[in-house]
Design a protein around this motif. Structure first.
Motif, PDB file in Angstrom:
ATOM      1  N   UNK A  52       0.816  -1.216   0.000  1.00  0.00           N
ATOM      2  CA  UNK A  52       0.000   0.000   0.000  1.00  0.00           C
ATOM      3  C   UNK A  52       0.847   1.262   0.000  1.00  0.00           C
ATOM      4  N   UNK A  53       2.145   1.083  -0.237  1.00  0.00           N
ATOM      5  CA  UNK A  53       3.106   2.205  -0.344  1.00  0.00           C
ATOM      6  C   UNK A  53       3.412   2.858   1.001  1.00  0.00           C
ATOM      7  N   UNK A  54       3.002   2.229   2.088  1.00  0.00           N
ATOM      8  CA  UNK A  54       3.320   2.787   3.395  1.00  0.00           C
ATOM      9  C   UNK A  54       4.772   2.503   3.717  1.00  0.00           C
ATOM     10  N   UNK A  55       5.507   3.550   4.089  1.00  0.00           N
ATOM     11  CA  UNK A  55       6.949   3.460   4.303  1.00  0.00           C
ATOM     12  C   UNK A  55       7.243   3.513   5.804  1.00  0.00           C
ATOM     13  N   UNK A  56       7.952   2.500   6.304  1.00  0.00           N
ATOM     14  CA  UNK A  56       8.235   2.449   7.737  1.00  0.00           C
ATOM     15  C   UNK A  56       9.724   2.227   7.972  1.00  0.00           C
ATOM     16  N   UNK A  57      10.284   3.015   8.871  1.00  0.00           N
ATOM     17  CA  UNK A  57      11.698   2.868   9.172  1.00  0.00           C
ATOM     18  C   UNK A  57      11.921   1.587   9.959  1.00  0.00           C
ATOM     19  N   UNK A  58      13.000   0.903   9.658  1.00  0.00           N
ATOM     20  CA  UNK A  58      13.349  -0.321  10.375  1.00  0.00           C
ATOM     21  C   UNK A  58      14.542  -0.062  11.296  1.00  0.00           C
ATOM     22  N   UNK A  59      15.617   0.442  10.710  1.00  0.00           N
ATOM     23  CA  UNK A  59      16.855   0.660  11.463  1.00  0.00           C
ATOM     24  C   UNK A  59      17.525   1.937  10.997  1.00  0.00           C
ATOM     25  N   UNK A  60      18.356   2.477  11.878  1.00  0.00           N
ATOM     26  CA  UNK A  60      19.236   3.564  11.494  1.00  0.00           C
ATOM     27  C   UNK A  60      20.573   3.380  12.187  1.00  0.00           C
ATOM     28  N   UNK A  61      21.636   3.562  11.430  1.00  0.00           N
ATOM     29  CA  UNK A  61      22.991   3.493  11.966  1.00  0.00           C
ATOM     30  C   UNK A  61      23.655   4.847  11.800  1.00  0.00           C
ATOM     31  N   UNK A  62      24.395   5.253  12.811  1.00  0.00           N
ATOM     32  CA  UNK A  62      25.166   6.482  12.743  1.00  0.00           C
ATOM     33  C   UNK A  62      26.626   6.139  13.038  1.00  0.00           C
ATOM     34  N   UNK A  63      27.494   6.341  12.055  1.00  0.00           N
ATOM     35  CA  UNK A  63      28.901   5.978  12.218  1.00  0.00           C
ATOM     36  C   UNK A  63      29.070   4.548  12.732  1.00  0.00           C
ATOM     37  N   UNK A 116      27.117   2.762  14.370  1.00  0.00           N
ATOM     38  CA  UNK A 116      26.453   2.446  15.627  1.00  0.00           C
ATOM     39  C   UNK A 116      24.945   2.438  15.438  1.00  0.00           C
ATOM     40  N   UNK A 117      24.279   1.401  15.926  1.00  0.00           N
ATOM     41  CA  UNK A 117      22.827   1.298  15.805  1.00  0.00           C
ATOM     42  C   UNK A 117      22.173   2.376  16.660  1.00  0.00           C
ATOM     43  N   UNK A 118      21.357   3.224  16.016  1.00  0.00           N
ATOM     44  CA  UNK A 118      20.707   4.332  16.717  1.00  0.00           C
ATOM     45  C   UNK A 118      19.212   4.090  16.837  1.00  0.00           C
ATOM     46  N   UNK A 119      18.574   3.783  15.722  1.00  0.00           N
ATOM     47  CA  UNK A 119      17.133   3.529  15.712  1.00  0.00           C
ATOM     48  C   UNK A 119      16.921   2.056  15.409  1.00  0.00           C
ATOM     49  N   UNK A 120      16.132   1.414  16.241  1.00  0.00           N
ATOM     50  CA  UNK A 120      15.808   0.008  16.036  1.00  0.00           C
ATOM     51  C   UNK A 120      14.332  -0.140  16.352  1.00  0.00           C
ATOM     52  N   UNK A 121      13.519   0.016  15.303  1.00  0.00           N
ATOM     53  CA  UNK A 121      12.082  -0.060  15.506  1.00  0.00           C
ATOM     54  C   UNK A 121      11.665  -1.501  15.775  1.00  0.00           C
ATOM     55  N   UNK A 122      10.405  -1.669  16.070  1.00  0.00           N
ATOM     56  CA  UNK A 122       9.898  -3.012  16.383  1.00  0.00           C
ATOM     57  C   UNK A 122       9.909  -3.850  15.121  1.00  0.00           C
ATOM     58  N   UNK A 123      10.976  -4.564  14.958  1.00  0.00           N
ATOM     59  CA  UNK A 123      11.182  -5.395  13.775  1.00  0.00           C
ATOM     60  C   UNK A 123      11.513  -6.796  14.268  1.00  0.00           C
ATOM     61  N   UNK A 124      10.973  -7.826  13.640  1.00  0.00           N
ATOM     62  CA  UNK A 124      11.322  -9.195  14.073  1.00  0.00           C
ATOM     63  C   UNK A 124      12.828  -9.399  14.103  1.00  0.00           C
ATOM     64  N   UNK A 125      13.303 -10.169  15.083  1.00  0.00           N
ATOM     65  CA  UNK A 125      14.753 -10.343  15.176  1.00  0.00           C
ATOM     66  C   UNK A 125      15.310 -11.237  14.084  1.00  0.00           C
ATOM     67  N   UNK A 126      14.451 -11.647  13.150  1.00  0.00           N
ATOM     68  CA  UNK A 126      14.945 -12.324  11.942  1.00  0.00           C
ATOM     69  C   UNK A 126      15.679 -11.332  11.032  1.00  0.00           C
ATOM     70  N   UNK A 127      15.443 -10.038  11.270  1.00  0.00           N
ATOM     71  CA  UNK A 127      16.101  -8.993  10.489  1.00  0.00           C
ATOM     72  C   UNK A 127      17.312  -8.504  11.272  1.00  0.00           C
ATOM     73  N   UNK A 128      18.482  -8.588  10.658  1.00  0.00           N
ATOM     74  CA  UNK A 128      19.675  -8.120  11.364  1.00  0.00           C
ATOM     75  C   UNK A 128      20.497  -7.229  10.443  1.00  0.00           C
ATOM     76  N   UNK A 129      20.630  -5.967  10.817  1.00  0.00           N
ATOM     77  CA  UNK A 129      21.460  -5.057  10.035  1.00  0.00           C
ATOM     78  C   UNK A 129      22.924  -5.227  10.420  1.00  0.00           C
ATOM     79  N   UNK A 130      23.792  -4.938   9.462  1.00  0.00           N
ATOM     80  CA  UNK A 130      25.227  -4.985   9.746  1.00  0.00           C
ATOM     81  C   UNK A 130      25.908  -3.837   9.018  1.00  0.00           C
ATOM     82  N   UNK A 131      26.716  -3.103   9.743  1.00  0.00           N
ATOM     83  CA  UNK A 131      27.408  -1.966   9.148  1.00  0.00           C
ATOM     84  C   UNK A 131      28.916  -2.158   9.295  1.00  0.00           C
ATOM     85  N   UNK A 132      29.582  -2.686   8.260  1.00  0.00           N
ATOM     86  CA  UNK A 132      31.028  -2.911   8.357  1.00  0.00           C
ATOM     87  C   UNK A 132      31.831  -1.611   8.396  1.00  0.00           C
TER      88      UNK A 132
END
Lengths: 112, 113
Positions: free
Chosen positions: A40-51, A53-69
């Motif tokens: 339906x084109x609804x856009x929802x933030x999942x994660x945000x990293x700053x330098x 470092x994980x800053x925003x971690x919305x309610x997302x299933x832990x099957x989703x894992x971000x990685x910032x090398x």
């Protein structure tokens, strides 16, 4: 030169599989994001990293894992894919958290 | 209603007319951003307006912010066929790990030739 790039552009896979989406920005930005856009084109933030470092971690299933090398890359790994994970996933970056965001072209994920 | 709710959901106008879209929100914000999304593409940033600003312009675009009414509007003047797209507002609240970024549901704009 593409500012924010994502690979792959399309991803079709079976339920239960594990997949990764890669994102790279060449803008020198400090902050990167992952968004999910549903049918339906609804856009929802999942994660945000700053330098890196994980800053925003919305309610997302832990099957989703971000990685910032490093601060130019933010990858998204998804375990045990489910039908409901089908969506378009967008990566974005901004100079600082909450500032103007530059979006990638999106990765269209279809889980069968 | 949700934070960053937009209206109308869809808008169809004749080429050359002006298009106005509105975004309402519930809690105090740091800034509000407007984006355009063409079909099948990523979002493109249009204008960022900070909570202490009331109006900003960029070419044919004009954005206003009324913090007392917790609302913003995007005006596109002299519309063109190429303006056909979905338009989203995003509200940014809080700082650091308490930051929240919430996108509205979008307005689908169609420009008739």
């Amino acid at each position: 030169d593409t500012a924010v790039s994502q690979t792959p552009k399309y991803l079709v896979t079976q339920m239960g599989n594990d997949k990764s989406i890669k994102c790279e920005q060449n803008l020198g930005h400090d902050t990167m994001y992952w968004y999910k856009q549903d049918s339906k084109k609804f856009l929802k933030i999942m994660f945000s990293y700053n330098n890196k470092e994980l800053i925003i971690n919305e309610t997302v299933p832990n099957r989703f894992s971000p990685k910032s090398p490093d601060k130019a890359h933010l990858n998204l790994h998804i375990n045990s894919l489910e039908l409901g994970d089908s969506a378009v996933y967008f990566c974005a970056s901004s100079q600082h958290l909450g500032e103007t965001q530059y979006f990638g072209p999106g990765t269209r994920l279809l889980v069968l | 209603s949700q934070q960053g709710e937009e209206d109308p959901q869809a808008l169809s106008i004749q080429e050359g007319e002006n298009a106005t879209m509105n975004c309402s929100y519930k809690t105090s914000i740091n800034n509000l951003q407007w984006y355009r999304q063409n079909s099948g593409r990523g979002l493109v940033h249009l204008i960022l307006i900070r909570s202490n600003e009331r109006e900003k312009h960029s070419g044919r675009l004009r954005v206003t912010l009324d913090t007392s009414k917790k609302s913003s509007s995007l005006l596109i003047t002299a519309s063109r066929a190429a303006d056909t797209a979905s338009y989203f507002c995003a509200t940014v609240m809080g700082y650091s790990s308490a930051s929240k970024i919430i996108f509205g549901s979008g307005t689908r704009l169609s420009i008739r030739p």
